[in-house]
Each structure stands twice: as structure tokens, then as C-alpha cells.
Design a protein around this motif. Structure first.
Motif, mmCIF file in Angstrom:
data_model
loop_
_atom_site.group_PDB
_atom_site.id
_atom_site.type_symbol
_atom_site.label_atom_id
_atom_site.label_comp_id
_atom_site.label_asym_id
_atom_site.label_seq_id
_atom_site.Cartn_x
_atom_site.Cartn_y
_atom_site.Cartn_z
ATOM 1 N N VAL A 1 -5.416 18.124 9.102
ATOM 2 C CA VAL A 1 -4.390 17.105 8.951
ATOM 3 C C VAL A 1 -5.087 15.819 8.505
ATOM 4 O O VAL A 1 -6.155 15.479 9.026
ATOM 5 C CB VAL A 1 -3.616 16.853 10.261
ATOM 6 C CG1 VAL A 1 -2.616 15.715 10.084
ATOM 7 C CG2 VAL A 1 -2.915 18.115 10.720
ATOM 8 N N GLY A 2 -4.476 15.141 7.524
ATOM 9 C CA GLY A 2 -5.115 13.924 7.044
ATOM 10 C C GLY A 2 -4.120 12.872 6.607
ATOM 11 O O GLY A 2 -2.944 13.172 6.379
ATOM 12 N N ALA A 3 -4.574 11.679 6.502
ATOM 13 C CA ALA A 3 -3.751 10.572 6.024
ATOM 14 C C ALA A 3 -4.611 9.694 5.122
ATOM 15 O O ALA A 3 -5.824 9.557 5.349
ATOM 16 C CB ALA A 3 -3.191 9.757 7.182
ATOM 17 N N GLN A 4 -3.974 9.113 4.118
ATOM 18 C CA GLN A 4 -4.703 8.268 3.175
ATOM 19 C C GLN A 4 -3.874 7.033 2.887
ATOM 20 O O GLN A 4 -2.669 7.119 2.663
ATOM 21 C CB GLN A 4 -4.995 9.037 1.884
ATOM 22 C CG GLN A 4 -5.747 8.216 0.847
ATOM 23 C CD GLN A 4 -6.007 9.010 -0.426
ATOM 24 O OE1 GLN A 4 -5.639 10.171 -0.522
ATOM 25 N NE2 GLN A 4 -6.633 8.363 -1.395
ATOM 26 N N VAL A 5 -4.506 5.887 2.891
ATOM 27 C CA VAL A 5 -3.871 4.618 2.562
ATOM 28 C C VAL A 5 -4.590 4.029 1.355
ATOM 29 O O VAL A 5 -5.827 3.946 1.349
ATOM 30 C CB VAL A 5 -3.920 3.626 3.738
ATOM 31 C CG1 VAL A 5 -3.276 2.298 3.347
ATOM 32 C CG2 VAL A 5 -3.225 4.219 4.959
ATOM 33 N N ALA A 6 -3.805 3.659 0.337
ATOM 34 C CA ALA A 6 -4.398 3.081 -0.873
ATOM 35 C C ALA A 6 -3.701 1.766 -1.197
ATOM 36 O O ALA A 6 -2.482 1.655 -1.080
ATOM 37 C CB ALA A 6 -4.256 4.053 -2.043
ATOM 38 N N GLU A 7 -4.491 0.781 -1.596
ATOM 39 C CA GLU A 7 -3.938 -0.531 -1.929
ATOM 40 C C GLU A 7 -4.778 -1.138 -3.056
ATOM 41 O O GLU A 7 -6.013 -1.077 -3.028
ATOM 42 C CB GLU A 7 -3.937 -1.454 -0.702
ATOM 43 C CG GLU A 7 -3.692 -2.920 -1.007
ATOM 44 C CD GLU A 7 -2.279 -3.218 -1.492
ATOM 45 O OE1 GLU A 7 -1.846 -4.369 -1.394
ATOM 46 O OE2 GLU A 7 -1.593 -2.291 -1.981
ATOM 47 N N THR A 8 -4.116 -1.703 -4.020
ATOM 48 C CA THR A 8 -4.804 -2.399 -5.099
ATOM 49 C C THR A 8 -5.167 -3.803 -4.628
ATOM 50 O O THR A 8 -4.301 -4.575 -4.219
ATOM 51 C CB THR A 8 -3.912 -2.480 -6.347
ATOM 52 O OG1 THR A 8 -3.579 -1.155 -6.766
ATOM 53 C CG2 THR A 8 -4.627 -3.199 -7.476
ATOM 54 N N ILE A 9 -6.446 -4.112 -4.700
ATOM 55 C CA ILE A 9 -6.919 -5.413 -4.221
ATOM 56 C C ILE A 9 -6.850 -6.470 -5.318
ATOM 57 O O ILE A 9 -6.419 -7.604 -5.099
ATOM 58 C CB ILE A 9 -8.365 -5.304 -3.689
ATOM 59 C CG1 ILE A 9 -8.422 -4.265 -2.557
ATOM 60 C CG2 ILE A 9 -8.852 -6.662 -3.191
ATOM 61 C CD1 ILE A 9 -7.534 -4.600 -1.382
ATOM 62 N N PRO B 1 0.818 -1.216 0.000
ATOM 63 C CA PRO B 1 0.000 0.000 0.000
ATOM 64 C C PRO B 1 0.849 1.262 0.000
ATOM 65 O O PRO B 1 2.008 1.258 0.411
ATOM 66 C CB PRO B 1 -0.803 -0.126 1.297
ATOM 67 C CG PRO B 1 0.015 -1.011 2.186
ATOM 68 C CD PRO B 1 0.684 -1.987 1.259
ATOM 69 N N THR B 2 0.237 2.329 -0.477
ATOM 70 C CA THR B 2 0.872 3.641 -0.429
ATOM 71 C C THR B 2 0.184 4.476 0.635
ATOM 72 O O THR B 2 -1.043 4.398 0.810
ATOM 73 C CB THR B 2 0.770 4.359 -1.784
ATOM 74 O OG1 THR B 2 -0.610 4.503 -2.149
ATOM 75 C CG2 THR B 2 1.501 3.585 -2.861
ATOM 76 N N VAL B 3 0.978 5.220 1.357
ATOM 77 C CA VAL B 3 0.476 6.071 2.431
ATOM 78 C C VAL B 3 0.775 7.516 2.069
ATOM 79 O O VAL B 3 1.910 7.860 1.731
ATOM 80 C CB VAL B 3 1.124 5.706 3.779
ATOM 81 C CG1 VAL B 3 0.627 6.646 4.876
ATOM 82 C CG2 VAL B 3 0.821 4.256 4.134
ATOM 83 N N SER B 4 -0.246 8.343 2.125
ATOM 84 C CA SER B 4 -0.074 9.769 1.825
ATOM 85 C C SER B 4 -0.479 10.573 3.044
ATOM 86 O O SER B 4 -1.536 10.332 3.641
ATOM 87 C CB SER B 4 -0.942 10.180 0.628
ATOM 88 O OG SER B 4 -0.566 9.460 -0.525
ATOM 89 N N LEU B 5 0.358 11.495 3.434
ATOM 90 C CA LEU B 5 0.092 12.389 4.554
ATOM 91 C C LEU B 5 -0.089 13.790 4.009
ATOM 92 O O LEU B 5 0.634 14.224 3.103
ATOM 93 C CB LEU B 5 1.248 12.365 5.550
ATOM 94 C CG LEU B 5 1.654 10.978 6.080
ATOM 95 C CD1 LEU B 5 2.855 11.106 7.024
ATOM 96 C CD2 LEU B 5 0.490 10.305 6.797
ATOM 97 N N SER B 6 -1.066 14.514 4.578
ATOM 98 C CA SER B 6 -1.316 15.880 4.113
ATOM 99 C C SER B 6 -1.645 16.782 5.288
ATOM 100 O O SER B 6 -2.167 16.324 6.314
ATOM 101 C CB SER B 6 -2.458 15.910 3.092
ATOM 102 O OG SER B 6 -3.668 15.467 3.682
#
Length: 491
Positions: free
Chosen positions: A344-352, A316-321
């Protein structure tokens, strides 16, 4: 617990899925095939590695080399390609750091006047307007948890180094091509001078046969044969002039000039070819000296890093903003605490599910790596072949030149002897014509052997990866790459 979560990205930042890189193995080689009559030459310590062509002791060649290095368009293209790769490396490195943005806006909103009728009476409402001011500072960052950015940078850096080696190879190729064309042009000058002297001798022979015919001593066929031989030699001379022009035009393009306005004066009969002794490094040193081998090896390293890039896609990729700023309908109160805002936010993305697309890309990267390994080994073997072939050529051509010189001297003597016998009327002119043709062929062959020896020396220098130094034959490539890097970094 919070501290652990904050440190987790830093702990994982060193993770990389690229295979541990090792330079591919090559067939072992510790010596060159023995060549009868060859002895290792003493390195020319007074010849700097970068200016190997000065060993030919030709001031015009030295001048042309300087002009070509400064103006050649192919070399300029290689410099630009290297600079492009260097900029790509800097772009890749920027992904290690957050992206920061600053936005400012002014919004003016207005509503028009309205009229309302209630129980027969009319009321009016005036127009309204408002202005809103906003300043926002934002930052976003994607931590390199699984080495995707690190391997991308490694790929870009290896590609940059390959382009620098390509630049060195382009310069070496330019130097070799220019030297070969120039030396061939000077050999053409010598051929033209030889033809000119031969034509004068043929003119005298024609006059002799004409006199013999007029005196009734020789048949008319002798005159015809002398005329035919003279015309044939004149035609060959014109062909040699065309060859010289072609070499001259090729040199013009290499030095970045228009062939229509470029000329090199002929040196006539003053040609005295110099053949330098080229010290031959051990086979293992060739791997360090030749820029094409360096480029091939760096492409292997780039392909190895690309495997890590593709493997990282499985995770997964983690993005912080983070965003902060001020928003107010009054400019005077814009930067007050009441107008401040933040997020403040965080996002986690993963290809299933991708139906094997990521696995296919990894396999592609692995096969691209295997292809680069095979290319590296092939380039190395070809380099060994180049040196061995040109080493043999240098020895054989030296022997041939000695034998052809003896043949030319003997043919000249035979030509003069038979011409004297013809004057005395003891032989037919056919014998003279045959001797003249043999002597001309021998002279041409000798000149060709001399320039072939020079060109073989140039080819051997190129096969070795450049010139030489007495102190260390293996550090020269690094010195040349440093010189090319310095020139490529100039604006």
C-alpha cells in the motif's frame, strides 16, 4: 486520528475553485419594434413544431425533408460530433473512480552447464532451470481533493450539451436551406412557364409585324425589333433553366444524392404559393428556443468550469495505490498464503516553481470565459435582429406583392391594348415593344415577390428557433432537443 485522515479526502472532494456560474446577462427586450400592418398570427395548433415546413402544403417538400434528415452528411457529421462529446463526458467521469489492473506472468529461467578444472582434475555442473508464477491485482486512485476532476466533468458535460444544441442548429439550418432552395426552384418553374407564354405572344407579335411589313404598312425596323425582343426573351428563358438546374443540384446534395441522377419534375403553371402565418414569440422566449443561443450559453458554462480546472493546479495532487497478489515457483502452491504479497502506498506531488506558468493558464481560462460571454451576448443580439428584420420583411413583402399584382394586371392590359392599336396602324411598334417589356418585367417581379414572401417566412421560422405550438411557444426548443438527442443516441 487515523479515521480523520481516512475521511479527509472525502471531506475535501467537494471543494471546487470554479467561479459560481450564472448565465450572462443580455440586453433587456420585452417586445418587438412596432411594424405597421402586422398583427400577431394565431399559432397553428395543427402544425407540429418539428415539421414546420408542412405549413407550406407541399407534399414534395415534405418528402424531401424526410430524405434530407435521414441522409444529409452535414447533419450526420453533427450527430457524430455530439456522440464524440458524449463519450468524452463518460471518459471524464471515469476519473472519479480508481483504476484497477490485473497482471499475470510466467517466467522460466535456465542456466547452462559448466566445467571447472582444479589441480588438473575436471568437474562438471549440470544445467539448472526454474519457473516462477505471479498474479498481481493493483489499484490506483487520485482523490479529487480540489475539484479538478469535478470541473473537468462539468466542462465536458457543458461541451456535450453545446454539441447537442449545435446538432439542433445544424438540423434547423438544413431544413431552412432545403425549404428555401425548393421554394426557389418552384418559383423558377413559374418563371419558365411565364417565359414560355411570353415567347408564344412574341412569336405572334413577330408574325403580325412581318405581315404588316409584307403589306407595305410597317417598316422593316418593326420586324427587326420584334425579332430582337423574341431572341432576348429566349435567352432569358435559357438562363432561367440554368438557375432551376442549380437549385435542383443543390437540393440533391442536401438529400444526400448525386446531382447527376437526381431530378424534380416541373409543375409548370400549377404553382400556387402558400405563405403561412408564423406566430412570433416574445424576445425573452427566443433565448430558450434558438439552438445557437443554447450552444453559446453552454460554451460559457464550459469555459467557467475550465477556470476551476486551472486553479486546481496550484494545489498538490495525492495518489493512492495498492497491490496484492501471489508469487511462487510452483503453480500448485501459487495461491497459498505463503505465496501471497501486498503493498500500500501514497504519493503527494506539488509544483514548487514554474515561473508563472500556472497563473498564465488561469488568466488564459478567464479570458477564454470572457470571450465566450461576449460571443453569447452577440449571438443573442443577432437573434433579435434576425427576428426583427424578417418580421419587417414579411410585412413589407406582403404589401409589395399586392402592389406588384396590380402592376402586372395593368401592364398586361396595356400590352394587349397597344398591340391592338398597332394592328389598326395608329401607333408605332416601338410602343408595343415597350409595353411588352414592361409586362414581362412586371410578371417576373410578381413571381419573385411571391417566393420572397415564402422565403421570408422560412427565415422567420429559423430566426425564432423552429416551428410553433399553440399550447406553449417556449417549450418547443426543449422538445426538439429531446428529439435530436433520441436520434443521436441511435446506433
Amino acid at each position: 486520528m487515523k479515521k480523520t485522515l481516512l475521511l479527509l479526502p472525502l471531506l475535501l472532494a467537494g471543494c471546487s475553485f470554479a467561479p459560481h456560474y450564472q448565465r450572462p446577462s443580455t440586453p433587456p427586450a420585452t417586445q418587438w419594434k412596432p411594424v405597421e400592418g402586422w398583427q400577431p398570427a394565431a399559432p397553428a395548433d395543427d402544425r407540429p413544431r418539428g415539421d414546420w415546413w408542412t405549413a407550406f402544403d407541399d407534399a414534395t417538400l415534405n418528402d424531401l425533408m424526410g430524405r434530407a434528415i435521414a441522409r444529409n452528411n452535414t447533419l450526420a457529421q453533427a450527430v457524430a460530433t455530439y456522440r464524440e462529446a458524449r463519450a468524452a463526458t463518460k471518459e471524464a467521469r471515469a476519473s472519479f473512480f480508481p483504476t484497477v489492473s490485473l497482471d499475470g506472468s510466467v517466467t522460466h529461467t535456465a542456466t547452462g552447464a559448466s566445467r571447472t578444472i582444479v589441480n588438473g582434475s575436471t568437474s562438471s555442473t549440470g544445467s539448472k532451470s526454474s519457473t516462477n508464477y505471479a498474479v498481481t491485482l493493483g489499484a490506483s486512485w487520485e482523490p479529487d481533493l480540489f475539484g479538478k476532476v469535478a470541473n473537468t466533468v462539468s466542462n465536458a458535460k457543458a461541451t456535450e450539451q453545446a454539441r447537442l444544441a449545435d446538432l439542433a442548429n445544424a438540423r434547423l439550418a438544413l431544413e431552412g436551406e432545403l425549404a428555401t432552395d425548393y421554394l426557389s426552384l418552384r418559383a423558377s418553374d413559374a418563371q419558365i412557364a411565364s417565359y414560355t407564354a411570353t415567347l408564344a405572344a412574341y412569336q405572334r407579335a413577330l408574325q403580325i409585324t412581318t405581315n404588316q411589313y409584307n403589306a407595305g404598312i410597317a417598316p422593316h425596323s418593326d420586324v427587326y425589333q420584334a425579332q430582337s425582343q423574341l431572341a432576348s426573351a429566349q435567352s432569358d428563358l435559357e438562363g432561367e433553366k440554368r438557375t432551376r438546374t442549380q437549385f435542383e443540384d443543390a437540393i440533391a446534395v442536401l438529400v444526400g444524392e448525386n446531382p447527376a441522377t437526381f431530378t424534380l419534375p416541373s409543375i409548370g403553371t400549377t404553382w400556387a404559393p402558400t405563405v403561412p402565418d408564423v406566430p412570433v414569440a416574445l424576445p425573452s422566449a427566443i433565448l430558450q428556443r434558438r439552438p445557437d443561443i443554447a450552444s453559446a450559453e453552454r460554451q460559457v458554462a464550459a469555459a467557467n468550469a475550465e477556470i476551476g480546472v486551472e486553479k486546481a493546479a496550484f494545489f498538490p495532487t495525492v495518489s493512492l495505490s495498492a497491490d496484492g497478489g501471489f508469487n511462487n515457483n510452483s503453480l500448485a502452491g501459487l495461491f497459498t498464503s505463503a505465496a501471497s504479497l501486498w503493498s500500500v502506498g501514497a504519493q503527494v506531488a506539488e509544483t514548487i516553481l514554474d515561473f508563472g506558468a500556472r497563473s498564465a493558464r488561469v488568466r488564459q481560462a478567464r479570458e477564454a470565459y470572457n470571450a465566450q460571454v461576449a460571443n453569447y451576448r452577440q449571438v443573442t443580439l443577432t437573434a433579435f435582429q434576425d427576428v426583427q428584420d424578417n418580421l419587417v420583411a414579411s410585412v413589407v413583402l406582403a404589401k409589395q406583392e399586392t402592389l406588384l399584382r396590380q402592376a402586372s394586371v395593368a401592364a398586361d392590359k396595356s400590352e394587349q391594348s397597344l398591340l391592338n392599336q398597332y394592328r389598326a396602324g395608329t401607333i408605332a411598334y416601338t410602343d408595343v415593344a415597350t409595353a411588352q417589356a414592361t409586362a414581362l418585367t412586371a410578371r417576373r417581379a410578381l413571381i419573385q415577390a411571391q417566393v420572397d414572401r415564402q422565403n421570408a417566412a422560412v427565415a422567420l421560422v429559423q430566426a425564432l428557433g423552429g416551428g410553433w405550438q399553440q399550447a406553449d411557444l417556449t417549450n418547443g426548443a426543449e422538445a426538439q432537443r429531446a428529439e435530436d438527442l433520441h436520434k443521436a443516441e441511435q446506433p
